[in-house]
Design a protein around this motif. Structure first.
Motif, short mmCIF file in Angstrom:
data_model
loop_
_atom_site.label_atom_id
_atom_site.label_comp_id
_atom_site.label_asym_id
_atom_site.label_seq_id
_atom_site.Cartn_x
_atom_site.Cartn_y
_atom_site.Cartn_z
N ARG A 1 -66.82 -86.98 -87.97
CA ARG A 1 -65.78 -86.41 -88.83
C ARG A 1 -65.70 -87.17 -90.15
NH1 ARG A 1 -62.51 -81.76 -88.08
NH2 ARG A 1 -60.54 -82.06 -89.14
N LYS B 1 -68.71 -86.49 -92.30
CA LYS B 1 -68.71 -85.13 -92.83
C LYS B 1 -67.78 -85.01 -94.04
CE LYS B 1 -67.80 -80.47 -91.27
NZ LYS B 1 -67.01 -79.76 -90.28
N LYS B 2 -66.61 -85.67 -93.96
CA LYS B 2 -65.59 -85.48 -94.99
C LYS B 2 -65.64 -86.54 -96.09
CE LYS B 2 -62.22 -82.67 -92.75
NZ LYS B 2 -60.78 -82.46 -92.61
N ARG C 1 -66.75 -88.88 -99.23
CA ARG C 1 -67.49 -88.66 -100.48
C ARG C 1 -68.74 -89.56 -100.47
NH1 ARG C 1 -62.09 -88.28 -102.78
NH2 ARG C 1 -62.04 -90.54 -103.02
N ARG D 1 -60.78 -86.29 -83.94
CA ARG D 1 -60.78 -85.54 -85.22
C ARG D 1 -59.62 -86.00 -86.10
NH1 ARG D 1 -61.80 -80.16 -82.28
NH2 ARG D 1 -64.04 -80.24 -81.99
N ASP E 1 -59.78 -88.09 -89.78
CA ASP E 1 -59.06 -87.68 -91.01
C ASP E 1 -58.11 -88.79 -91.47
OD1 ASP E 1 -60.36 -85.33 -90.80
OD2 ASP E 1 -58.66 -84.16 -90.07
#
Ligand SMILES: Cc1cc2nc3c(=O)[nH]c(=O)nc-3n(C[C@H](O)[C@H](O)[C@H](O)COP(=O)(O)OP(=O)(O)OC[C@H]3O[C@@H](n4cnc5c(N)ncnc54)[C@H](O)[C@@H]3O)c2cc1C
Length: 460
Positions: free
Chosen positions: A24, A27-28, A30, A338, A342
């Motif tokens: 996760r 993937k997110k 930068r 998940r 985040d």
């Protein structure tokens, strides 16, 4: 291990939570925002709900594990064990597979070390018990059980035979009930190929200290599960426990005594004890104490989730239970991972944290081919299924929950092949000591014995 200018997010454990949280974040994240380092003593994540099926030979053991380096190509994956953490210096000590331990600095920390088997100081248990937490144990159990049939088939000693054909399972939760169901099924199939062994010669015993099995699916389905196993000839003893098993002589508190070469221990789990060396606040049973945001209490750079964390169950608390905690299962581990991923990124960026809240969706358990129980929660409704339909739900749910399409396809392929070709019933017990045969061959040859010639034979 690389040195990094970027902040390092250290993920301790590459199981359910570690793998999904790292994915996760990667993937997110930068480009170049952080280095994600995952440390685990194994180079793969294990999908534990499939261990009983791997032990029964329905799924190839390699398809039950997910190689970390392959699914996390952008992460730094280190194979080793985190042994201590110094929170003041923000440094973890890592014991690699080989060589000296070293220190690894970090900026953000994710604790995802899961649980270990919960054992008690029962005489004989450490020497005789077989756990069911890792793929190595599932493979070992399968080889061991099939080897018992080989032994029983080829001995004339009734005592050896009886001991080999008695299988004891301690603990009737998910892991125990599924394992006894799958192994009994496999052995029933395998017995057809043995001339001197039949299912009637075998004894399967399931023991639990509670007054029910499969508490995860509720009392009604638990009772069904018990009666179903009994219908297949499994002896189920409840409200009792094992007092000792020295040299395989099993003594239960209820007075039953049997001799067995196979004692499978699935009587619950406890948080990884190494947590006490990480300088983290722990709950009464050794879990990392977390906020509903999965942040560790009082530490805004550390998060924890899964079997090693105590996370308030906000849905349970809203429904009137002020002491509700999330149970240790894959359903929560996956979803917590998940939210955790985040929240780590939000924490790095100075954004607010999100709370974890999940309403139980139910549970599914397989008890052998075409047999199972399932409880599906839909709002206030609980749908209870048993038998073949529940088994399809079990396979459908876990088949799709298996991480990565590569593994999903392999698992479904194994099941499909199993429908047409019969289950493999060969024991590869020698795999545990593969060098033995070569070692024997490489030993100096023994002094030759003179052949008995005709003259010698006449003389004697
Ligand atoms: C046989 C069995 C059947 C199950 N069936 C179900 C089911 O049907 N449904 C369900 O919801 N749940 C089921 N579960 C429970 C579910 O698998 C767990 O709740 C889930 O795996 C928890 O995820 P986790 O990430 O917390 O721990 P894990 O997945 O166990 O991952 C922990 C990781 O930490 C690593 N680790 C350990 N020590 C260290 C260290 N010192 N340093 C670094 N890494 C370390 C381990 O190697 C491991 O990879 C089952 C469990 C078992 C054992």
């Amino acid at each position: 291990m690389s040195t990094t200018e970027r902040p390092r997010i250290l993920v301790v454990g590459g199981g359910y939570v570690g793998l999904y949280a790292a994915r996760r974040i990667l993937k997110k994240m930068r480009y170049g925002e952080a280095t994600v380092t995952v440390v685990d003593p194994r180079s793969y994540m294990t999908y534990q709900p499939f261990l009983p099926e791997a032990a029964a030979g329905n799924i190839s053991p390699r398809h039950v594990v997910v190689p970390l380096r392959r699914v996390l190509p952008k992460a730094e994956v280190l194979t080793g064990r985190v042994t201590t953490i110094d929170q003041d210096r923000k440094v973890a000590t890592i014991a690699p597979l080989v060589g000296e331990a070293y220190e690894l600095p970090f900026d953000y920390l994710v604790i995802a070390m899961g649980a270990v088997s919960r054992t008690f100081p029962i005489p004989g248990l450490a020497e005789q018990g077989i756990g069911m937490k890792g793929i190595e144990e599932a493979i070992g159990l399968r080889n061991h059980v099939l080897e018992q049939l080989d032994k029983a088939d080829s001995t004339t000693d009734e005592e050896i035979r009886r001991k080999a054909l008695t299988f004891v399972f301690i603990g009737g939760g998910f892991a125990g009930a599924e394992t006894v169901g799958e192994v009994e099924d496999m052995v029933r199939d395998a017995a057809k190929y043995y001339k001197n062994v039949s299912r009637e010669d075998m004894r399967f015993i399931l023991v639990d200290a509670a007054d029910k099995i499969l508490p995860e699916v509720g009392p009604k389905l638990g009772t069904y599960g018990k009666e179903h196993l009994e219908g297949r000839g499994v002896e189920v003893y409840l409200s009792t426990s094992m007092e000792s098993c020295v040299d395989g002589h099993v003594v239960l508190k209820n007075g039953l005594e049997v001799d067995s070469n196979t004692i499978v221990w699935t009587a619950g789990v406890k948080p990884n004890p190494v947590l006490s060396r990480f300088g983290l606040p722990l709950g009464p049973r050794g879990h990392v104490d977390c906020e509903p945001t999965l942040q560790v209490k009082g530490m805004d750079y550390v998060w924890a989730a899964g079997d090693n964390a105590q996370v308030p169950d906000l849905v349970g608390r809203k429904n009137g239970n002020p002491n509700a905690w999330c149970p240790p299962n894959a359903q929560h581990a996956l979803r917590q991972a998940r939210v955790l991923g985040d929240n780590v990124l939000s924490g790095m960026r100075g954004f607010p944290q999100k709370e974890y809240s999940h309403a139980n969706k139910g549970a599914v358990a397989g008890l052998g081919l075409h047999k199972g129980v399932a409880m599906i929660v839909m709002g206030k409704m609980k749908i209870k299924l048993k038998g073949r339909l529940a088994w399809y739900m079990h396979r459908g749910y876990h088949g799709m929950a298996m991480p990565t399409w590569n593994r999903k396809i392999r698992v479904f392929a194994d099941w499909t092949l199993g429908m047409f070709l019969k289950r493999e019933v060969v024991s590869l017990g020698a795999i545990e000591s593969p060098r033995e045969e070569f070692y024997e061959a490489a030993k100096p040859a023994p002094a030759p014995v003179a052949a008995k010639t005709e003259e010698k034979a006449k003389a004697s």
